[in-house]
Design a protein around this motif. Structure first.
Motif, PDB file in Angstrom:
ATOM      1  N   THR A   1       7.523   4.862  -5.180  1.00 50.98           N
ATOM      2  CA  THR A   1       8.736   4.974  -3.800  1.00 50.98           C
ATOM      3  C   THR A   1       9.400   3.462  -3.280  1.00 50.98           C
ATOM      4  O   THR A   1      10.531   4.068  -2.948  1.00 50.98           O
ATOM      5  CB  THR A   1       7.168   4.366  -2.577  1.00 50.98           C
ATOM      6  N   PHE A   2       8.456   2.540  -4.012  1.00 47.94           N
ATOM      7  CA  PHE A   2       9.363   1.624  -4.158  1.00 47.94           C
ATOM      8  C   PHE A   2      10.272   1.730  -4.911  1.00 47.94           C
ATOM      9  O   PHE A   2      11.792   1.041  -4.445  1.00 47.94           O
ATOM     10  CB  PHE A   2       8.454   0.163  -5.460  1.00 47.94           C
ATOM     11  N   PHE A   3      11.084   2.375  -6.198  1.00 46.38           N
ATOM     12  CA  PHE A   3      12.037   2.461  -6.723  1.00 46.38           C
ATOM     13  C   PHE A   3      12.860   3.447  -6.394  1.00 46.38           C
ATOM     14  O   PHE A   3      14.248   2.961  -5.694  1.00 46.38           O
ATOM     15  CB  PHE A   3      11.331   2.731  -8.300  1.00 46.38           C
ATOM     16  N   GLU A   4      12.494   4.498  -5.586  1.00 49.11           N
ATOM     17  CA  GLU A   4      12.806   5.414  -4.967  1.00 49.11           C
ATOM     18  C   GLU A   4      14.298   4.161  -3.190  1.00 49.11           C
ATOM     19  O   GLU A   4      14.589   4.790  -3.388  1.00 49.11           O
ATOM     20  CB  GLU A   4      12.276   6.272  -3.675  1.00 49.11           C
TER      21      GLU A   4
ATOM     22  N   GLY B   1      -2.648  -3.801  -1.614  1.00 50.05           N
ATOM     23  CA  GLY B   1      -2.135  -2.423  -0.424  1.00 50.05           C
ATOM     24  C   GLY B   1      -2.913  -1.606  -0.686  1.00 50.05           C
ATOM     25  O   GLY B   1      -3.383  -0.129   0.154  1.00 50.05           O
ATOM     26  N   ASN B   2      -3.800  -0.688  -2.078  1.00 53.48           N
ATOM     27  CA  ASN B   2      -4.409   0.330  -2.413  1.00 53.48           C
ATOM     28  C   ASN B   2      -5.648   0.157  -2.968  1.00 53.48           C
ATOM     29  O   ASN B   2      -6.644   0.395  -3.583  1.00 53.48           O
ATOM     30  CB  ASN B   2      -3.904   0.831  -2.971  1.00 53.48           C
ATOM     31  N   THR B   3      -6.707  -0.959  -2.558  1.00 52.98           N
ATOM     32  CA  THR B   3      -7.724  -0.972  -2.368  1.00 52.98           C
ATOM     33  C   THR B   3      -9.055  -0.174  -1.582  1.00 52.98           C
ATOM     34  O   THR B   3      -8.363  -0.258  -0.401  1.00 52.98           O
ATOM     35  CB  THR B   3      -8.601  -2.861  -2.762  1.00 52.98           C
TER      36      THR B   3
ATOM     37  N   GLY C   1       0.620  -0.895  -0.146  1.00 54.81           N
ATOM     38  CA  GLY C   1       0.059  -0.088  -0.156  1.00 54.81           C
ATOM     39  C   GLY C   1       0.435   1.702   0.512  1.00 54.81           C
ATOM     40  O   GLY C   1       2.116   1.144   0.455  1.00 54.81           O
ATOM     41  N   ALA C   2       0.234   2.151  -0.407  1.00 57.13           N
ATOM     42  CA  ALA C   2       1.075   3.751  -0.685  1.00 57.13           C
ATOM     43  C   ALA C   2       1.492   4.158   0.468  1.00 57.13           C
ATOM     44  O   ALA C   2       2.966   4.977   0.450  1.00 57.13           O
ATOM     45  CB  ALA C   2       0.443   4.675  -1.659  1.00 57.13           C
TER      46      ALA C   2
END
Length: 612
Positions: free
Chosen positions: A535-538, A513-515, A482-483
């Motif tokens: 955020t994942f790539f960062e 995670g974003n539902t 989720g974000a």
């Protein structure tokens, strides 16, 4: 020149003629001896190729060491040609070349290395070349090294350029002691011993979550027997090809673009639906390639017929019925009859998967003509090349998976032939559970969903259990946080993989995670999805980890199930074309939005790396 000098010159020439005759006699003797060796091997039932790469290297080194006049290059050229003809005297062996960006150079290297005696033919893909090496007297020449197996098929030689770069890899049914490249250490060799304690049905003795309680066990057994007697849906050579492609992702050389329906439908299936999914993934991959990263295309298709559910029952009003578990299990209609699990649906799922894979293969062949247009649309300046589209699904229905698991003699390994890649869901990743037990025994790449509930100890033990040999391209860790939670949970897990030296791939599922629920309907916000991807790539960059890809629930159809994106779908649009039977999917425009976001991050990371 005097008469005496002419006579001396004639005598020297006569001596050269006698030497040539002797050389020819020796070559004839060598070819005859080679044929005798081949006959003896055949009589002993030797299934390997007749080539002995390690012995060839030893012969060349010995001859070069004892040479006074002959240059090493001369010895290399002459004896490689002699050995090439000796090989053909033992068995007619083909050289099967996988597609290359520079085919003329590759063929020249192959000829220099293997001589002119063997016929050269080009394969449609790396998988086709590997398939030829599995099936008969053929050497596959591929541009990516294949993963280690426990059987006969292996990389046995490497073709290099003048500056020592690896140009291609020779693959064939060669015993481990005969490979020309450096042998593995005893510890590495031990790591590749067969899992002798594993069988496809071993999961049945383990506790299992989310398995289906069929009311008629005998009917289920009959279906399992029919599936066990059916043809594999995918070929082992294609799975090995995917493992090789994913090894490049693990090494930071490519990104996974994985996506498709939340759950495939029997009623909505047609050729056009497969085509739009294929084309959407093709375009998404081209967008990311234009930013500077190679792409491995993985479709959630040809097997995604079942879904885990948070509750075994569903209640509407005063009526409670079993939950809809996907078309391979029961029907979506809210009736008692539709919700009864029916094992015959597994046969329907198998038939649809078979047709889907055939359609994907047809579209892959046809799409080659469309690639120049796709490249122009996304600004990709590279020559078109064949695109491999691999299939993937959650290994949820273990009765189905076991029935389609096959033992391959050449690799001496079990493979799940229901799809190229399988994954284990967040609800079924119990360390001692049935789904992990099944996944640990097959050679396929395996994905592991990792949500906020996973702890460090279980995380480590799951990696050890599923991928004990730490093979690049075997294990894909798919974060689904989720974000708002990814920054809290992901860094620690990435640090663990770095600290343990795990050759895993990290990917992100920004969907589950974003539902949220809006006006009684489940939905997702494109802004949340892009935020989690970014955020994942960062985090990956900060932790020194390669951000290995994305995993999306999406469709090429014009649905209105997720909100936002470049087309600005608002909450009042939600019910207009809300067609999903399970979770909300991105439509085509929204999926392309995510691909553009990934491409921007890839390009930014490349700029920072070049500036460093």
């Amino acid at each position: 020149m005097t008469q005496e000098q002419l006579q001396d010159l004639a005598a020297l020439r006569g001596n050269l003629d006698r030497i040539d005759d002797q050389i020819l006699d020796l070559i004839e003797q060598r070819l005859a001896a080679s044929a005798d060796i081949a006959a003896r091997k055949d009589a002993e039932g030797d299934r390997h190729l007749k080539i002995r790469p390690k012995r060839q290297v030893q012969i060349l080194d010995r001859l070069k060491d004892r040479s006074d006049r002959a240059a090493p290059m001369l010895i290399e050229q002459v004896w490689r040609e002699i050995m090439a003809h000796s090989l053909q005297a033992q068995a007619m062996t083909d050289l099967v070349l996988a597609p290359s960006d520079n085919p003329e150079l590759l063929e020249a290297r192959v000829r220099a290395h293997f001589g002119s005696a063997a016929s050269v033919r080009w394969a449609a893909s790396e998988a086709h070349a590997i398939r030829a090496a599995l099936a008969g007297e053929a050497i596959a020449i591929v541009t990516e090294s294949i993963p280690e197996t426990e059987g006969e098929l292996r990389v046995f030689d490497v073709l290099q350029s003048e500056d020592g770069r690896n140009v291609a890899f020779a693959v064939g049914r060669v015993s481990a002691e005969n490979v020309a490249i450096q042998a593995k250490s005893p510890a590495e060799a031990k790591a590749h011993q067969p899992k002798s304690d594993w069988t496809p049905g071993a999961w049945r003795s383990r506790p299992a979550e989310q398995l289906i309680d069929y009311p008629d066990p005998e009917a289920l057994s009959r279906v399992e027997r029919r599936l066990a007697g059916s043809e594999p849906l995918v070929e082992v050579a294609d799975i090995i090809h995917l493992r090789a492609a994913l090894a490049r992702v693990a090494n930071g050389e490519a990104i996974i673009m994985q996506g498709g329906d939340c759950a495939e439908s029997f009623a909505e299936f047609d050729a056009d639906k497969v085509r739009v999914t294929y084309n959407l993934l093709l375009r998404m991959g081209a967008i990311v390639r234009a930013a500077g990263s190679d792409v491995v295309h993985l479709a959630r298709i040809a097997g995604q017929f079942a879904k885990p559910r948070s509750s075994p029952v569903e209640t509407i009003g005063e009526v409670t019925l079993p939950s809809y578990r996907g078309d391979a299990v029961n029907g979506p209609a809210f009736t008692s009859l539709a919700r009864v699990p029916d094992p015959k649906r597994l046969l329907d799922a198998h038939r649809q998967a078979q047709v889907t894979i055939e359609l994907l293969q047809a579209y892959a062949s046809a799409s080659y003509a469309d690639l120049p247009r796709v490249h122009r649309e996304v600004g990709l300046k590279e020559p078109p090349r064949p695109i491999s589209m691999f299939t993937s699904h959650e290994a949820l229905l273990l009765n189905y998976e076991q029935a389609l698991t096959r033992f391959d003699e050449a690799s001496e390994q079990w493979w799940a032939t229901s799809g190229h890649m399988l994954w284990i869901g967040d609800r079924t990743r119990q360390l001692d559970g049935a789904h992990v037990e099944f996944a640990r025994g097959v050679g396929n790449p395996v994905g592991l969903k990792c949500g906020p509930s996973i702890n460090a100890d279980d995380f480590l033990r799951l990696m050890d259990r599923i991928d004990p040999d730490n093979l690049p391209g075997k294990l894909v860790l798919i974060g689904r946080f989720g974000a708002d939670k990814v920054a809290e949970h992901l860094p620690e897990l990435m640090r663990i993989t770095c600290r343990e030296g795990r050759k895993v791939i990290w990917s992100i599922d920004p969907m589950h995670g974003n539902t949220r629920t809006v006006e009684g309907l489940k939905t997702r916000m494109v802004g949340d999805i892009v935020k989690e991807v970014r955020t994942f790539f960062e985090i990956a960059e900060a932790e020194g980890v390669h951000g290995g890809g994305i995993h999306l629930e999406m469709t090429g159809s014009d649905v209105t199930e997720c909100l936002g994106g470049s087309i600005n779908l608002a909450r009042e649009d939600l019910g207009r074309r809300y067609l999903t039977h399970c979770d909300p999917r991105l439509n085509e425009a929204q999926a392309l939005d995510v691909a553009h976001a990934v491409a921007a991050m890839v390009a930014d990371q490349a700029k920072r790396a070049n500036a460093a």
